[in-house]
Scaffold this active site. Structure first.
Site, short mmCIF file in Angstrom:
data_model
loop_
_atom_site.label_atom_id
_atom_site.label_comp_id
_atom_site.label_asym_id
_atom_site.label_seq_id
_atom_site.Cartn_x
_atom_site.Cartn_y
_atom_site.Cartn_z
N HIS A 24 0.83 -1.21 0.00
CA HIS A 24 0.00 0.00 0.00
C HIS A 24 0.87 1.25 0.00
O HIS A 24 0.57 2.22 -0.70
CB HIS A 24 -0.93 0.00 1.23
CG HIS A 24 -1.98 -1.04 1.19
ND1 HIS A 24 -3.32 -0.76 1.00
CD2 HIS A 24 -1.90 -2.39 1.28
CE1 HIS A 24 -4.01 -1.90 1.00
NE2 HIS A 24 -3.17 -2.90 1.17
N ASP A 121 -6.53 5.23 3.02
CA ASP A 121 -6.53 3.84 2.56
C ASP A 121 -7.74 3.11 3.15
O ASP A 121 -8.54 3.69 3.89
CB ASP A 121 -5.21 3.19 3.01
CG ASP A 121 -4.71 2.12 2.07
OD1 ASP A 121 -5.53 1.51 1.36
OD2 ASP A 121 -3.49 1.86 2.07
#
Length: 473
Positions: A24, A121
């Site tokens: 990520h 996120d």
């Protein structure tokens, strides 16, 4: 007015807050590099243990800064271990608990920095409400392809169900899903997707976190483009009814550092486009049976290969490798096959003239790296979005081949590995190899078109500037 507009362009300020996993963090860094080159100020939040690695990835820029966060103590989470690469799956779940406890700290930082946008996120579904109270707009940055969002994390996924979907229900797309090559998934893939609906530590499941984040944010930002995923992008727009901005596939910059002599010397012994490079990244691990069949399949091709295998944190990689490899394999492939563990210079290896095929877990960044370096794609996805990435590339884009696997448990044998590689490496003038190679080249030309890729970023900056200009910041 022109001066005011120019000041807005210069002062556009984004906070980046990815989950503490390098799968990520890396896309957030790549996006930061693209945006900072257009004058956007970046403040990058992460755990202290990740700062040095982020610093090495982030382009030096006077308008970019890395801000370390304090990780609160969580029972079961070892202090000082602050990314999923250092933790086992249970401990990795506790990073989400730690993030939830960091809300006051993050709120204080945001109130001091006053950015135009926070890019967040999947695990920070509480951020839109917090940022809204501070007058800051939020952007859910999906580091996954639009197909992944469309298939798994739209409101329609629970349409008509009183509970989370069953294994059989997850095999099929949600209502309204576009007509594409993706009509269903295998049983072992659906079983993996059920993780999305499982709660850990009494917290919200991944599906609930993602859906809440996508529903609550001001803007959805997707790491894709219309050329590759128009139908899925339109479906996502129809589900959330809010702006969906596109950053494109985010093609990584070519590396300028040289390949280690150890690998350059070995690869240099072979003909152009003859070597198979095989790697599954730093956080995807094969079991012993899978390693055995994979290694035997590579041997059966008769082609030279470099196989990189990694193992979970705290495992003795050498001992694990000795146990998993077929007896006598290293002797049989000596001089033609190398098996390694640990980190390697993947981009430089893929760029080497002798490498012609990349067998991977179908992480989308790896897929892009393979295409731009003209390495034929063989995909052996293991979990999560990898499973859908492989379907997009092999099905919709027809630019690679997926290893055939058994429906129930995902078993593959050495012959499955051999067949997949041969399809793209040996049957050059026959179908479907010819179609795959032609499409591979078409997408390579698209990805390497600097004008097209730069325009995607410039359009994104302009759209965000326009939205920021009406936000009062």
């Amino acid at each position: 007015m022109e001066t005011e507009k120019n000041n807005t362009q210069i002062n556009l300020h984004l906070v980046m807050l990815p989950f503490f996993a390098f799968g990520h963090i890396s896309p957030f860094v790549q996006l930061s590099n693209k945006l900072s080159s257009h004058g956007v100020k970046i403040s990058f939040f992460s755990a202290p243990g990740n700062v040095q690695r982020i610093k090495s990835m982030l382009n030096p820029n006077p308008t970019s800064q890395i801000i370390p966060l304090t990780i609160p103590p969580v029972p079961g989470l070892p202090p000082g271990f602050e990314s999923t690469s250092e933790l086992n799956p249970t401990q990795s779940e506790l990073l989400k608990v730690a993030l939830d406890l960091m809300q006051p700290q993050i709120k204080k930082l945001l109130s001091e920095l006053k950015p135009h946008f926070v890019l967040f996120d999947f695990a920070q579904e509480w951020l839109p409400k917090m940022a809204s109270e501070l007058g800051i707009k939020t952007v859910f940055y999906s580091v996954f392809i639009a197909l992944s969002t469309a298939f798994l994390t739209v409101p329609a996924r629970l349409s008509g169900f009183k509970t989370y979907p069953s294994l059989e229900q997850v095999k099929y797309p949600p209502p309204g899903f576009p007509k594409t090559s993706v009509t269903s998934v295998k049983t072992f893939e659906a079983r993996d997707f059920l993780y999305m609906f499982k709660s850990f530590n009494q917290g919200p499941c991944v599906y609930d976190r993602v859906l809440s984040g996508l529903t609550g944010c001001s803007i959805i930002l997707a790491k894709t483009c219309n050329e590759m995923e128009a139908l899925y992008i339109e479906y996502v727009k129809s589900q959330f009814k809010k702006p969906v901005l596109l950053v494109g596939p985010v093609v990584p910059e070519a590396r300028t550092d040289k390949l280690e002599e150890k690998w350059a010397g070995w690869l240099g012994r072979f003909e152009a486009k003859s070597v198979i490079y095989c790697s599954f990244g730093s956080e995807t691990f094969l079991n012993d049976d899978q390693i055995k069949e994979l290694a035997l399949g590579l041997q059966l091709t008769g082609l030279p290969f470099l196989l990189v295998l990694n193992f979970p944190a705290n495992a003795d990689a050498s001992a694990e490798l000795r146990r998993a490899l077929p007896e006598g394999l290293l002797e049989r492939v000596e001089g033609k096959g190398v098996i390694s563990t640990g980190w390697v210079q993947q981009q430089q290896i893929l760029a080497h003239t002798s490498v012609g095929c990349y067998l991977s877990h179908a992480g989308f960044s790896s897929v892009i790296e393979a295409i731009v370096n003209d390495c034929q794609l063989v995909m052996l996805p293991q979990k999560g979005d990898q499973l859908l990435n492989a379907k997009l590339v092999s099905g919709d884009l027809k630019a690679g081949v997926e290893v055939n696997r058994r429906d129930e448990d995902g078993y593959f044998g050495k012959e499955d590995i051999k067949s997949a590689i041969e399809m793209v490496m040996f049957e050059v003038d026959e179908e479907p190899c010819k179609t795959i190679r032609d499409n591979h080249m078409k997408w390579r030309d698209f990805l390497l078109d600097k004008g097209v890729q730069d325009n995607l970023i410039m359009d994104l900056v302009k759209e965000m500037e326009a939205i920021a200009g009406t936000s009062g910041n």
